[in-house]
Design a protein around this motif. Structure first.
Motif, PDB file in Angstrom:
ATOM      1  N   ILE A  84      91.528  36.794  35.868  1.00  0.00           N
ATOM      2  CA  ILE A  84      90.141  36.677  36.329  1.00  0.00           C
ATOM      3  C   ILE A  84      89.265  36.300  35.134  1.00  0.00           C
ATOM      4  CG2 ILE A  84      88.262  37.793  37.578  1.00  0.00           C
ATOM      5  CD1 ILE A  84      90.877  37.659  39.168  1.00  0.00           C
ATOM      6  N   GLU A  85      88.344  35.387  35.362  1.00  0.00           N
ATOM      7  CA  GLU A  85      87.518  34.846  34.276  1.00  0.00           C
ATOM      8  C   GLU A  85      86.912  35.916  33.386  1.00  0.00           C
ATOM      9  OE1 GLU A  85      84.016  34.971  33.898  1.00  0.00           O
ATOM     10  OE2 GLU A  85      83.661  36.276  35.623  1.00  0.00           O
ATOM     11  N   GLU A  99      88.551  27.378  30.161  1.00  0.00           N
ATOM     12  CA  GLU A  99      89.225  28.674  30.233  1.00  0.00           C
ATOM     13  C   GLU A  99      90.479  28.577  31.108  1.00  0.00           C
ATOM     14  OE1 GLU A  99      88.457  33.399  31.156  1.00  0.00           O
ATOM     15  OE2 GLU A  99      87.198  31.919  32.168  1.00  0.00           O
ATOM     16  N   THR A 100      90.363  27.898  32.245  1.00  0.00           N
ATOM     17  CA  THR A 100      91.527  27.722  33.112  1.00  0.00           C
ATOM     18  C   THR A 100      92.655  27.020  32.364  1.00  0.00           C
ATOM     19  OG1 THR A 100      90.211  27.703  35.140  1.00  0.00           O
ATOM     20  CG2 THR A 100      92.327  26.553  35.208  1.00  0.00           C
ATOM     21  N   ARG A 101      92.297  25.976  31.624  1.00  0.00           N
ATOM     22  CA  ARG A 101      93.303  25.235  30.848  1.00  0.00           C
ATOM     23  C   ARG A 101      93.914  26.131  29.772  1.00  0.00           C
ATOM     24  NH1 ARG A 101      90.112  21.725  29.867  1.00  0.00           N
ATOM     25  NH2 ARG A 101      90.556  20.349  31.616  1.00  0.00           N
ATOM     26  N   TRP A 102      93.090  26.942  29.124  1.00  0.00           N
ATOM     27  CA  TRP A 102      93.565  27.834  28.064  1.00  0.00           C
ATOM     28  C   TRP A 102      94.514  28.891  28.621  1.00  0.00           C
ATOM     29  CZ3 TRP A 102      92.512  33.151  27.299  1.00  0.00           C
ATOM     30  CH2 TRP A 102      92.922  33.675  26.058  1.00  0.00           C
ATOM     31  N   VAL A 103      94.144  29.514  29.737  1.00  0.00           N
ATOM     32  CA  VAL A 103      95.002  30.547  30.332  1.00  0.00           C
ATOM     33  C   VAL A 103      96.353  29.955  30.737  1.00  0.00           C
ATOM     34  CG1 VAL A 103      95.281  32.124  32.298  1.00  0.00           C
ATOM     35  CG2 VAL A 103      93.088  31.986  31.100  1.00  0.00           C
ATOM     36  N   ALA A 117      98.281  33.266  39.323  1.00  0.00           N
ATOM     37  CA  ALA A 117      97.085  32.540  39.760  1.00  0.00           C
ATOM     38  C   ALA A 117      95.984  32.722  38.739  1.00  0.00           C
ATOM     39  CB  ALA A 117      96.621  33.036  41.128  1.00  0.00           C
ATOM     40  N   ILE A 118      95.012  31.811  38.781  1.00  0.00           N
ATOM     41  CA  ILE A 118      93.837  31.850  37.908  1.00  0.00           C
ATOM     42  C   ILE A 118      92.586  31.769  38.770  1.00  0.00           C
ATOM     43  CG2 ILE A 118      92.568  30.682  36.058  1.00  0.00           C
ATOM     44  CD1 ILE A 118      95.258  29.429  35.191  1.00  0.00           C
ATOM     45  N   MET A 119      91.673  32.689  38.543  1.00  0.00           N
ATOM     46  CA  MET A 119      90.360  32.643  39.177  1.00  0.00           C
ATOM     47  C   MET A 119      89.342  32.341  38.084  1.00  0.00           C
ATOM     48  SD  MET A 119      91.138  33.143  42.324  1.00  0.00           S
ATOM     49  CE  MET A 119      89.622  33.519  43.207  1.00  0.00           C
ATOM     50  N   GLY A 120      88.791  31.145  38.108  1.00  0.00           N
ATOM     51  CA  GLY A 120      87.902  30.699  37.051  1.00  0.00           C
ATOM     52  C   GLY A 120      86.454  31.051  37.311  1.00  0.00           C
ATOM     53  N   ALA A 121      85.602  30.623  36.408  1.00  0.00           N
ATOM     54  CA  ALA A 121      84.173  30.891  36.507  1.00  0.00           C
ATOM     55  C   ALA A 121      83.439  29.647  36.994  1.00  0.00           C
ATOM     56  CB  ALA A 121      83.612  31.312  35.153  1.00  0.00           C
ATOM     57  N   ILE A 146      87.174  30.983  42.366  1.00  0.00           N
ATOM     58  CA  ILE A 146      86.212  31.316  41.314  1.00  0.00           C
ATOM     59  C   ILE A 146      85.682  32.740  41.455  1.00  0.00           C
ATOM     60  CG2 ILE A 146      85.435  28.925  41.161  1.00  0.00           C
ATOM     61  CD1 ILE A 146      82.767  30.085  42.558  1.00  0.00           C
ATOM     62  N   ARG A 147      85.140  33.201  40.352  1.00  0.00           N
ATOM     63  CA  ARG A 147      84.277  34.379  40.363  1.00  0.00           C
ATOM     64  C   ARG A 147      82.969  33.989  39.714  1.00  0.00           C
ATOM     65  NH1 ARG A 147      85.265  40.363  37.709  1.00  0.00           N
ATOM     66  NH2 ARG A 147      85.022  39.216  35.741  1.00  0.00           N
TER      67      ARG A 147
END
Length: 358
Positions: A84-85, A99-103, A117-121, A146-147
Motif C-alpha cells: 500500500i502506498e 513508487e509502483t515501479r520501485w516496489v 499486488a500494488i495499490m498506488g497513490a 489506488i489509495r
C-alpha cells in the motif's frame, strides 16, 4: 489460534526507503541518520499528534524492505503481500507511478514472500488523474488500484491529511473517480470512523467498483485517550463504539465494499505503547479488539473480510505473529471455522486483488 496448515496473504504492508526514495518524511529520516539525535528525545520533541499516531517513530525512520518484513513475519507462513502506498513525493503529476515501479523492482519472492499486488497513490480530484492511472498500470502488471489521502478527524490534535471534511463526497472527487471505475480498478479507503457515511455514499455512487475499507475505519481513541478530547473516558469510548458499529453496518450493506481487519494495533486507536521490543501480549490484544472483530464478522461475513498486518505502522504495539493470532482467535471465538479463517487470511485477498502468484 495458530494458523497451522494454511498459507497467508498479508494484504496490507508498506515498503519504503526514505533514504533513497522521495517520501514526505525523508527529510526527517535523513536528519536522524546524519545528526546524532537520540530517537527518544526526538519523540518527546515531536508534535503531540505525530507522537500519538506513530507511537514510536523508529519503524518509519529507517528503510523497510522485503528482508525486514520477512524478519518481522517470523514463522507466520506468508506467501504473498499487498503493498500500500507510502507518502511518495516527486516532481510532476505522474510522480506517484514511480513508487509502483520501485516496489515492483524489489526482491520479492526469492527468500521472501511474493509480491501479490500494488495499490498506488493518486488523487481523483487531480486534472491528470486518468493519465496517472495509466502510468501506474504501465509501471507494473501487479498494479490493482489506488489509495488517496482523504483521512479527516474533527479533533484538531488527531493527525490527518484533510483539513476539512467531505472530500470523498465532493463533486470533484466523485467525478474523477469515474476514471478508476472505467478501468476496473479498486479503491483503498483509509478513513477515520466519522467518515464512514462518506464511504457508504461513494459505494452507492459506484456500485461496480470494489472499495476496500482499511483498518475497520480506524476509530481513533476507542481504546484510550488521544488528541485533544477523543476517547477521554469510558463513556466517550462507548459512544464512539456505538456510532462506529452502526455506521460500519451501513457501509457493509453495500456488497461492493470489503473491509480489512488490519491496523487494529495502530497507536492512534489509544493503545498504550509498550517498551520497544516487547509486543503487547495476545490476550491483552484480544480483550481490546474482539468486540470490533465480532461486529465486523456479523455485518460483512467471512467472505468480505481481509487480514493485513499494517507493518511497520503497527510495530510499536505488536508483532506480526501476535497480530495474526489475535485476529484469528477473535474470529474463531465468534464462530468462524477453518474455512472462514482461510478466507480472511488468504482467499479473499486472492480474489479482491487478483493475486495469481501462489
Amino acid at each position: 489460534m495458530e494458523l497451522a496448515g494454511m498459507t497467508v496473504v498479508d494484504a496490507h504492508i508498506h515498503q519504503c526507503d526514505p533514504m533513497t526514495t522521495p517520501r514526505e518524511f525523508s527529510g526527517l529520516a535523513k536528519l536522524f541518520r546524519y545528526v546524532p539525535v537520540p530517537i527518544d528525545l526526538a519523540k518527546r520533541l515531536a508534535p503531540k499528534r505525530d507522537r500519538e499516531f506513530a507511537g514510536d517513530p523508529t519503524p518509519v525512520m529507517h528503510p523497510y524492505l522485503p528482508r525486514d518484513y520477512r524478519s518481522d513475519a517470523g514463522d507466520l507462513p506468508v506467501e504473498a503481500i499487498v503493498h500500500i502506498e507510502v507518502e511518495w513525493v516527486g516532481k510532476g503529476p505522474l510522480a506517484p507511478a514511480d513508487e509502483t515501479r520501485w516496489v515492483a523492482s524489489l526482491p520479492f519472492g526469492v527468500d521472501t514472500p511474493a509480491l501479490g499486488a500494488i495499490m498506488g497513490a493518486a488523487d481523483p480530484t487531480a486534472p491528470e488523474f486518468a493519465e496517472l492511472l495509466d502510468a501506474h498500470q504501465a509501471a507494473s502488471p501487479r498494479f490493482r488500484g489506488i489509495r488517496s489521502r482523504v483521512e479527516y478527524h474533527p479533533d484538531p490534535d488527531v493527525r490527518k491529511t484533510c483539513k476539512t471534511p467531505g472530500k470523498l463526497t465532493s463533486p470533484a472527487f466523485l467525478n474523477g473517480f469515474g476514471a478508476l471505475a472505467d478501468r476496473g480498478l479498486a479503491f483503498e479507503a483509509w478513513v477515520y470512523s466519522g467518515q464512514l457515511p462518506e464511504v457508504a455514499a461513494l459505494a452507492e455512487r459506484y456500485p461496480d467498483t470494489t472499495i476496500v475499507l482499511n483498518h475497520l475505519a480506524t476509530p481513533a481513541g476507542i481504546f484510550g485517550p488521544v488528541g485533544r478530547d477523543t476517547g477521554r473516558n469510558p463513556g466517550q469510548r462507548r459512544e464512539l463504539f456505538v456510532r462506529w458499529r452502526d455506521d460500519l453496518a451501513a457501509v457493509a450493506a453495500h456488497p461492493n465494499v470489503v473491509s480489512k481487519v488490519s491496523g487494529l494495533m495502530m497507536p492512534i486507536l489509544g493503545h498504550p505503547v509498550p517498551k520497544r521490543g516487547e509486543p503487547t501480549p495476545v490476550p491483552v490484544l484480544l480483550e481490546r479488539i474482539s468486540p470490533m472483530l465480532e461486529h465486523a464478522l456479523d455485518v460483512f461475513g467471512a467472505d468480505r473480510l481481509i487480514w493485513g498486518s499494517n507493518f511497520p505502522v503497527d510495530k510499536p504495539i505488536t508483532s506480526i505473529p501476535n497480530a495474526a493470532e489475535a485476529v484469528a482467535t477473535a474470529l474463531a471465538g465468534h464462530g468462524a471455522d477453518d474455512k472462514a479463517i482461510e478466507q480472511v487470511f488468504r482467499r479473499n485477498a486472492e480474489r479482491v486483488y487478483g493475486i495469481d502468484v501462489l
